[in-house]
Design a protein around this motif. Structure first.
Motif, short mmCIF file in Angstrom:
data_model
loop_
_atom_site.label_atom_id
_atom_site.label_comp_id
_atom_site.label_asym_id
_atom_site.label_seq_id
_atom_site.Cartn_x
_atom_site.Cartn_y
_atom_site.Cartn_z
N GLY A 91 0.76 -1.13 -0.34
CA GLY A 91 0.28 -0.16 0.10
C GLY A 91 1.06 1.56 -0.10
N VAL A 92 -0.16 2.00 0.21
CA VAL A 92 0.32 3.91 0.28
C VAL A 92 1.92 3.45 -1.30
N ASN A 93 1.55 3.69 -2.15
CA ASN A 93 2.44 3.40 -3.34
C ASN A 93 2.34 5.12 -3.50
N SER A 94 1.90 5.62 -3.05
CA SER A 94 2.42 7.82 -3.55
C SER A 94 3.07 8.01 -2.92
N LEU A 95 3.98 7.14 -1.72
CA LEU A 95 5.12 7.22 -1.21
C LEU A 95 6.41 7.16 -2.17
N ILE A 96 6.29 6.50 -3.25
CA ILE A 96 7.73 5.92 -4.28
C ILE A 96 7.31 7.43 -5.11
N ILE A 97 6.59 8.32 -5.36
CA ILE A 97 6.64 8.94 -5.96
C ILE A 97 7.89 10.90 -5.57
N ALA A 98 8.46 10.87 -6.29
CA ALA A 98 9.83 11.87 -6.54
C ALA A 98 8.72 13.42 -5.45
N PRO A 99 9.06 13.67 -4.96
CA PRO A 99 8.53 14.90 -4.73
C PRO A 99 8.47 16.05 -4.96
N ASP A 100 10.20 16.02 -5.24
CA ASP A 100 10.70 17.44 -5.87
C ASP A 100 10.86 17.52 -7.41
N ALA A 101 10.21 18.42 -8.14
CA ALA A 101 11.14 18.72 -9.63
C ALA A 101 12.45 18.61 -10.18
N ARG A 102 13.38 18.79 -9.34
CA ARG A 102 15.01 18.29 -9.74
C ARG A 102 15.31 17.11 -9.49
N ALA A 103 14.60 16.35 -8.69
CA ALA A 103 15.57 15.17 -8.60
C ALA A 103 14.10 13.97 -9.96
N GLY A 104 12.93 14.26 -9.63
CA GLY A 104 12.18 14.22 -11.44
C GLY A 104 12.70 14.10 -12.34
N GLY A 105 12.76 15.37 -12.65
CA GLY A 105 14.12 15.67 -13.56
C GLY A 105 14.92 14.76 -14.22
N LEU A 106 15.71 14.98 -13.04
CA LEU A 106 17.05 14.18 -13.18
C LEU A 106 16.51 12.68 -13.43
N GLY A 107 15.33 12.07 -13.53
CA GLY A 107 15.55 10.99 -13.87
C GLY A 107 15.49 10.06 -12.29
#
Length: 198
Positions: free
Chosen positions: A34-50
């Motif tokens: 459960g709580v799959n939302s915890l694996i989503i990167a919260p910040d744009a910098r890290a998300g943009g870097l993969g």
């Protein structure tokens, strides 16, 4: 064994493997955590870097990746507010909001905290209209142990309300989690060049 037999054997094996893969694909494959939302990167910098936030320099969003980075931040304190519209091409009301902050106490210690809120929008199920969501609150204490090494302990409270009705059998889920994090920030020589090892 001659080539013809070997070819027939390989083709037969591949056909049987493909048939087995189709059979497995058609079976029910539920998600067991459960709580799959915890694996989503919260910040744009890290998300943009993969999603490589664990390998970046310390910043205000280190709480999600590794809170032991905070004693190496240059600034004394910081606050970050992140908002991510999730799956915006499919639906318009799923989003992730995250607020993170830290404060360095002296030169060696830091306190940090964050709040994540993941809204799954409005869902119509039978005669009910529900607004499922997940959230997590966490706090951490980190300490620099040497010029290149630090450690942190973190506590997290997790709450997930995805049920479409509340009764004796279905209630929102909640849990506590604890973490110990380590961080090494140093330079090594590779060939004739100095490289950072984080």
């Amino acid at each position: 064994m001659n080539r013809k037999r070997l070819s027939i054997l390989i083709v037969s094996f591949l056909l049987l493997t493909a048939a087995r893969a189709q059979d497995v694909k058609n079976q029910l494959n539920p998600v067991y955590y459960g709580v799959n939302s915890l694996i989503i990167a919260p910040d744009a910098r890290a998300g943009g870097l993969g999603d490589v936030g664990a390998a970046t320099d310390p910043d205000v969003n280190s709480q999600y990746w590794n809170p032991a980075k905070y004693p190496f931040n240059i600034s004394r304190a910081g606050v970050s507010l992140n908002y991510t519209p999730w799956l915006r091409q499919l639906v318009s009301d799923i989003d992730l909001a995250n607020i993170t902050g830290y404060y360095r106490i002296g030169n060696y210690d830091a306190l940090s905290a964050s709040l994540r809120y993941f809204s799954l929008g409005e869902v119509i199920a039978d005669e009910y209209t529900i607004k499922p969501y997940e959230m997590a609150v966490d706090v951490a204490y980190s300490r620099m142990l040497s010029e290149t090494f630090s450690a942190a302990v973190a506590l997290r409270y997790i709450y997930s309300d995805l049920a479409y009705k509340q009764d004796d059998e279905t209630t929102p889920g909640s849990a506590f989690a604890a973490d110990i994090a380590l961080y090494h920030n140093g330079y090594i020589n590779l060939g004739q060049r100095e490289c950072q090892l984080g």
